[in-house]
Design an enzyme around this catalytic site. Structure first.
Site, PDB file in Angstrom:
ATOM      1  CB  CYS A   8      46.333  39.919  49.623  1.00  0.00           C
ATOM      2  SG  CYS A   8      44.924  38.884  49.293  1.00  0.00           S
ATOM      3  N   GLY A  40      48.115  38.532  55.667  1.00  0.00           N
ATOM      4  CA  GLY A  40      47.380  37.355  55.223  1.00  0.00           C
ATOM      5  C   GLY A  40      48.009  36.095  55.762  1.00  0.00           C
ATOM      6  CG  ASN A 114      46.266  44.031  49.231  1.00  0.00           C
ATOM      7  OD1 ASN A 114      45.306  43.482  49.757  1.00  0.00           O
ATOM      8  ND2 ASN A 114      46.830  45.110  49.724  1.00  0.00           N
ATOM      9  N   GLY A 115      43.495  43.548  47.236  1.00  0.00           N
ATOM     10  CA  GLY A 115      42.403  44.499  47.043  1.00  0.00           C
ATOM     11  C   GLY A 115      41.110  43.785  46.702  1.00  0.00           C
ATOM     12  CE1 TYR A 256      44.477  45.020  64.286  1.00  0.00           C
ATOM     13  CE2 TYR A 256      43.585  44.872  62.074  1.00  0.00           C
ATOM     14  CZ  TYR A 256      43.984  44.263  63.249  1.00  0.00           C
ATOM     15  OH  TYR A 256      43.890  42.913  63.372  1.00  0.00           O
ATOM     16  CB  SER A 297      46.990  47.352  66.683  1.00  0.00           C
ATOM     17  OG  SER A 297      45.932  46.753  67.374  1.00  0.00           O
ATOM     18  CG  ASP A 359      41.087  48.190  71.317  1.00  0.00           C
ATOM     19  OD1 ASP A 359      42.019  47.914  70.537  1.00  0.00           O
ATOM     20  OD2 ASP A 359      40.191  47.400  71.606  1.00  0.00           O
TER      21      ASP A 359
END
Ligand code: SF4
Length: 484
Positions: A8, A40, A114-115, A256, A297, A359
């Site tokens: 989130c 999100g 968020n979490g 990332y 990323s 990557d």
């Protein structure tokens, strides 16, 4: 390419004494959430309060699809909170869309979280045994119900402190309580949250890019265990609930999850990724013609690798910018198509070249295999995979949608086995020490749980590295402490 999903993004905005009440709060939340979309993509919501009643919009889908100018136009008020969510637990339904709003005897609260709470089952059982009925699968509802119980007994800051002693895990919160805005960070500082000044008020957001978007000025990150109150009168107050000496910031924000243009806990994410690439080149050099990233990323790390190694940076893969960041396709063959839809090779840049492919991580290995096959099909002679994180060997309990241990390739294959499975010629993972050094934050303040299988909070069946440094005893309410 990593397939981890952040759960989130949260935002909160307060404007002081606008007269008449304005829709500027709703529009600022909208733009802030737009900037946090990468955190999100399943649902989003905005709740704005005008001093008498909350007005909300909650929708499934992307921010761009969920709101229209007309709907936002009518959402007037001087304070509000907003949310973007990935449905990693609970179903993808509108009921599980945040912010979570509760009207109670003492007023109105709205919560964006968020979490992930690791003791949510116990707390849910406890609240249900007291007769509370849950309407969502959200931890935000648990936090909301606990908060309402406390608000009936004490002032908001004390109520929040009491709730923080009960909830264990990761949480960055923006909360509206009766017209004041509160930003809260968990005692281990696992999830990012910062605040800044905006014209006529303040905003608290998951990442600083959201402040940039609404022309805000970053003041600072919240400290672990900090509550900041933004009062409707314009005052700002900070309350520390721990001494903040212990922290466990998620390293994957730097690898990332976060946007590269965000500053998190004092580090510009882009620079951290470049340093990760430098470190990776020092640890795992390779003789190659070009250094190429898995977009997006892997880009900053590949640039860092190229600078350190002196080998030319050249993109061999191009991302389709018009599809979402994560796959929603459930079946294997559809995932394969999704990889091709999402990314294409630039044949001319790859033909007859020896390529170092950078990557961010390897999770299951299946996506890496498909990408390396595509690069070889495009004519590359060799592909040397360089991974900007150590092998992931454990799940995440703190809110990142991570596969199970059985699905993680590094739990059941050697490094050589992984190299063969992804069809690379050589493979090199960044070491944990190299990662910590590159991030530039002391190891004692980082979470490396999914890399070391040692977690910063107690998880049944897992090792906890903190040895009570996170003061878990403090989380047990006085009355419930057991005699030794
Ligand atoms: S376990 Fe891994 S993904 Fe989860 S918070 Fe810790 S470092 Fe981040």
């Amino acid at each position: 390419m990593i397939n981890l999903k952040e759960e989130c993004g949260v935002a909160g905005v307060i404007i002081h004494d606008p007269a008449p009440p304005t829709n500027i709060v709703a529009f600022k939340l909208y733009y802030a959430l737009y900037a946090l979309q990468h955190r999100g993509q399943d649902s989003t919501g905005i709740v704005v309060f005008d001093g008498s009643k909350p007005r909300s919009i909650k929708r499934m889908g992307l921010v761009s699809e969920a709101y229209s100018r007309d709907t936002l136009q009518d959402i007037v008020g001087y304070v509000g909170v907003g949310h973007v969510r990935n449905a990693t637990y609970g179903t993808q339904t509108i009921e599980n869309c945040q912010p979570f709003v509760l009207n109670f005897k003492g007023g109105t609260i709205a919560i964006s979280h968020n979490g992930n709470l690791v003791n949510s089952t116990e707390l849910r059982d406890e609240l249900e045994s007291e007769g509370r009925i849950f309407t969502t699968a959200l931890d935000a509802e648990i936090i909301g119900l606990l908060l309402v119980k406390e608000l009936l007994k004490q002032e908001p800051v004390d109520a929040l402190k009491s709730v923080m002693k009960r909830i264990i895990g990761s949480y960055a919160l923006t909360i509206m309580i009766n017209g004041d805005l509160y930003a809260v960070r968990d005692p281990i500082g696992n999830k990012p949250i910062c605040y800044g000044e905006i014209e006529g008020g303040y905003a608290a957001v998951s990442e600083s890019v959201a402040l940039d978007t609404i022309k805000g000025k970053l003041v600072r990150d919240l400290m672990p265990g900090e509550i900041i109150v933004f009062k409707k009168t314009g005052e700002v107050e900070s309350i520390m609930t721990t001494d903040s000496s212990f922290a466990a910031h998620c390293v994957f924000e730097y690898i990332y999850l976060a946007r590269p243009d965000s500053i998190i806990d004092g580090q510009l994410v882009y620079s951290a990724r470049e340093r990760i690439g430098n470190e990776l080149a020092r640890e795992h050099p390779a003789a190659a013609d070009i250094i190429s990233p898995v977009p997006d990323s892997g880009i900053a790390a590949a640039i860092g690798y190229s600078r350190e190694s002196g080998t030319k940076y050249l993109e061999g893969l191009m991302k389709n910018r018009y599809i979402g960041r994560t796959f929603i396709l459930p079946h294997q063959e559809m995932r394969e198509m999704a990889v091709r839809l999402k990314m294409n090779t630039i044949g001319e840049n790859l033909k007859d070249k020896s390529v170092v492919l950078v990557d961010d991580s390897v999770v299951r290995g299946t996506t890496s295999r498909r990408i390396i096959d595509m690069i070889k099909d495009a004519g590359a002679k060799e592909v040397h995979l360089r991974v900007a994180s150590p092998p992931i060997v454990g799940p995440c309990y703190l809110g990142i949608d991570m596969p199970t241990r059985a699905e993680l390739i590094a739990t059941h294959k050697t490094i050589e086995g992984i190299c063969a499975a992804v069809n690379a010629d050589t493979i090199g993972y960044l070491s944990a020490d190299g990662l910590v050094k590159a991030i530039g934050i002391d190891k004692s303040k980082l979470c490396l749980g999914c890399i070391t299988e040692s977690y910063p909070v107690p998880i049944p069946g897992e090792k906890c590295y903190c040895d009570k440094q996170c003061k878990m005893d403090d989380f047990v309410p006085e009355g419930e402490k057991k005699e030794e």
